[in-house]
Design an enzyme around this catalytic site. Structure first.
Site, PDB file in Angstrom:
ATOM      1  N   CYS A  81       0.861  -1.190   0.000  1.00  0.00           N
ATOM      2  CA  CYS A  81       0.000   0.000   0.000  1.00  0.00           C
ATOM      3  C   CYS A  81       0.895   1.237   0.000  1.00  0.00           C
ATOM      4  O   CYS A  81       1.801   1.351   0.840  1.00  0.00           O
ATOM      5  CB  CYS A  81      -0.892  -0.007   1.239  1.00  0.00           C
ATOM      6  SG  CYS A  81      -1.844   1.523   1.425  1.00  0.00           S
ATOM      7  N   CYS A  84       0.397   3.103   3.554  1.00  0.00           N
ATOM      8  CA  CYS A  84       0.868   2.609   4.859  1.00  0.00           C
ATOM      9  C   CYS A  84       1.879   1.480   4.779  1.00  0.00           C
ATOM     10  O   CYS A  84       2.380   1.036   5.808  1.00  0.00           O
ATOM     11  CB  CYS A  84      -0.328   2.169   5.702  1.00  0.00           C
ATOM     12  SG  CYS A  84      -1.084   0.617   5.153  1.00  0.00           S
ATOM     13  N   CYS A 130      -7.468  -0.681   1.407  1.00  0.00           N
ATOM     14  CA  CYS A 130      -6.445  -1.243   2.294  1.00  0.00           C
ATOM     15  C   CYS A 130      -7.080  -1.425   3.669  1.00  0.00           C
ATOM     16  O   CYS A 130      -7.696  -0.498   4.204  1.00  0.00           O
ATOM     17  CB  CYS A 130      -5.257  -0.286   2.389  1.00  0.00           C
ATOM     18  SG  CYS A 130      -4.079  -0.740   3.681  1.00  0.00           S
ATOM     19  N   CYS A 133      -5.103   1.179   6.434  1.00  0.00           N
ATOM     20  CA  CYS A 133      -5.264   2.643   6.429  1.00  0.00           C
ATOM     21  C   CYS A 133      -6.569   3.094   5.779  1.00  0.00           C
ATOM     22  O   CYS A 133      -6.874   4.283   5.796  1.00  0.00           O
ATOM     23  CB  CYS A 133      -4.073   3.306   5.748  1.00  0.00           C
ATOM     24  SG  CYS A 133      -4.020   3.097   3.958  1.00  0.00           S
ATOM     25  N   CYS A 153      -8.732  -4.809  -9.852  1.00  0.00           N
ATOM     26  CA  CYS A 153      -8.300  -3.744 -10.751  1.00  0.00           C
ATOM     27  C   CYS A 153      -7.838  -2.576  -9.881  1.00  0.00           C
ATOM     28  O   CYS A 153      -8.661  -1.905  -9.261  1.00  0.00           O
ATOM     29  CB  CYS A 153      -9.489  -3.350 -11.640  1.00  0.00           C
ATOM     30  SG  CYS A 153      -9.083  -2.132 -12.884  1.00  0.00           S
TER      31      CYS A 153
HETATM   32 FE    FE Z   1      -2.756   1.164   3.540  1.00  0.00          FE
END
Ligand code: FE
Length: 175
Positions: A81, A84, A130, A133, A153
């Site tokens: 990510c 984070c 995510c 976060c 996607c």
């Molecule tokens: Fe994240």
């Protein structure tokens, strides 16, 4: 007779809702046990992210197709990510979808991703974020290849790619 039918119906409904609740509890329990949420102020996100990353991760926007740095990336490694650093996808699950966005058949870990109904723009889609976060990543569709039949996607700008050699190096340094 009517009373019996109502009792049976009530029992069936409570059974269904209780099993649905159990599934939801299992999912949230497993997420809770592995992923500790990261909550930052909007001002902090603006400082931490580039304007493009902020637009996608925190505002839910979509980058232009074929504009990202990772849609054609074929190197082996991990996709984290960009907000984070949580490990979201692995190169083994990446496939060439031709859509112009990085596409994966599955997340690296089911608990790393949360799914949310998205009915914007007159479409019924499933948004993926995510799990740590809450950053918007993209959407998951059911027209993917085997083995899952799923197509995650994902916006390039929501991801940070770490080549496999660097992953091994980082793991060795932690020992
Ligand atoms: Fe994240």
């Amino acid at each position: 007779m009517l009373v019996v039918a109502l009792l049976l119906l009530g029992g069936l409904m409570s059974c269904r809702s209780s099993s649905a609740n159990q599934a939801a509890d299992r999912h949230s329990a497993s997420s809770r046990s592995t992923i500790k949420p990261l909550r930052l102020s909007d001002a902090t996100w603006r400082k931490r992210l580039t304007p493009m990353q902020y637009d996608v991760l925190r505002q839910g926007h979509t980058e232009r197709a074929f504009s990202g740095a990772l849609y054609a990336n074929k190197r082996a490694g991990e996709y984290l990510c960009a907000g984070c650093g949580l490990h979201l996808f692995s190169s083994a699950a990446k496939f060439r979808s031709g859509t112009g966005w990085p596409s994966f058949t599955r997340p690296a870990n089911a608990a790393a991703i949360s799914e949310h109904a998205d009915n914007s723009y007159g479409m019924r889609r499933v948004e993926v974020r995510c799990a740590r976060c809450g950053g918007h990543l993209g959407h998951v569709f059911t027209d993917g290849p085997r083995p899952t039949g799923l197509r995650y996607c994902i916006n390039s700008v929501a991801l940070k790619f770490v080549p496999r050699a660097d992953v091994k190096h980082q793991q060795a340094a932690k020992r």
